[in-house]
Write a protein that holds these residues in place. Sequence first.
Motif: not given
Length: 229
Positions: A147-175
């Motif tokens: 529904n958004g634009k350019r929020l695929g991959g980790n971009t959306g997840a990092y945005s959520l994390r930045q604002l304090g939403v409870d989410t995991f991140i598929l960083s390179s270490d986690v992946e």
Amino acid sequence: MNTEKFSSIYARAVERKGGVQHLEALVRKPLSSKEVAAIPDDRWLAAFTEKVFQCGISWEVVRKKWPNFEEVFFQFRVEPLLMLSDEMWEDKARDPRIIRHLTKVMSIPANAMMIHSAKHEFGSFGDMVAQWPSNDITGLWEFLKKNGKRLGGNTGAYSLRQLGVDTFILSSDVENHLRNCGVIDSGRNTKRAMQASNRAFIDWQQESGRSLSEISQIVAYSCGDNRVQ
């Protein structure tokens, strides 16, 4: 799938980071659902925009220019931005005070419309995120991508994390950890990988009683080449 027990992951993270106190000091906790619901729509749009512009460029460069972004884009107030014409957006994309990138600038009205649409159904975008099922956080990622634009991959997840939403991140270490455990055996952004990752984190959450955000950070600290000392 041979998911490692969270207790083993935690023990390894403790050892790598110099003890329980040092590890716990590094781990940030997410906001409560009530706090997430109270985040204004303009801050969601600002966070999405910041992460879109940080893709492929130094995050610090974007941060230094960020006050200019706030000024040029009306402090990311959704309604005024939605009133701009395409020509006005093109003019803003040429403004030397910001990072001039038309495609990224045009993500702002698209994401503003996504936020505006959620407001009509849920009351605010924050209310929608706060009400999202906690056991389907990758579903929220998919919503942002669709529904958004350019929020695929980790971009959306990092945005959520930045604002304090409870989410995991598929960083390179986690992946890498999930691949070593056999949780992910396909492309990171495939539906199969998303569902498998989500299940693994829910299992760890049930075992540990911790938030997805805390678990994600501890998994990263337990392996890889992260630089936190």
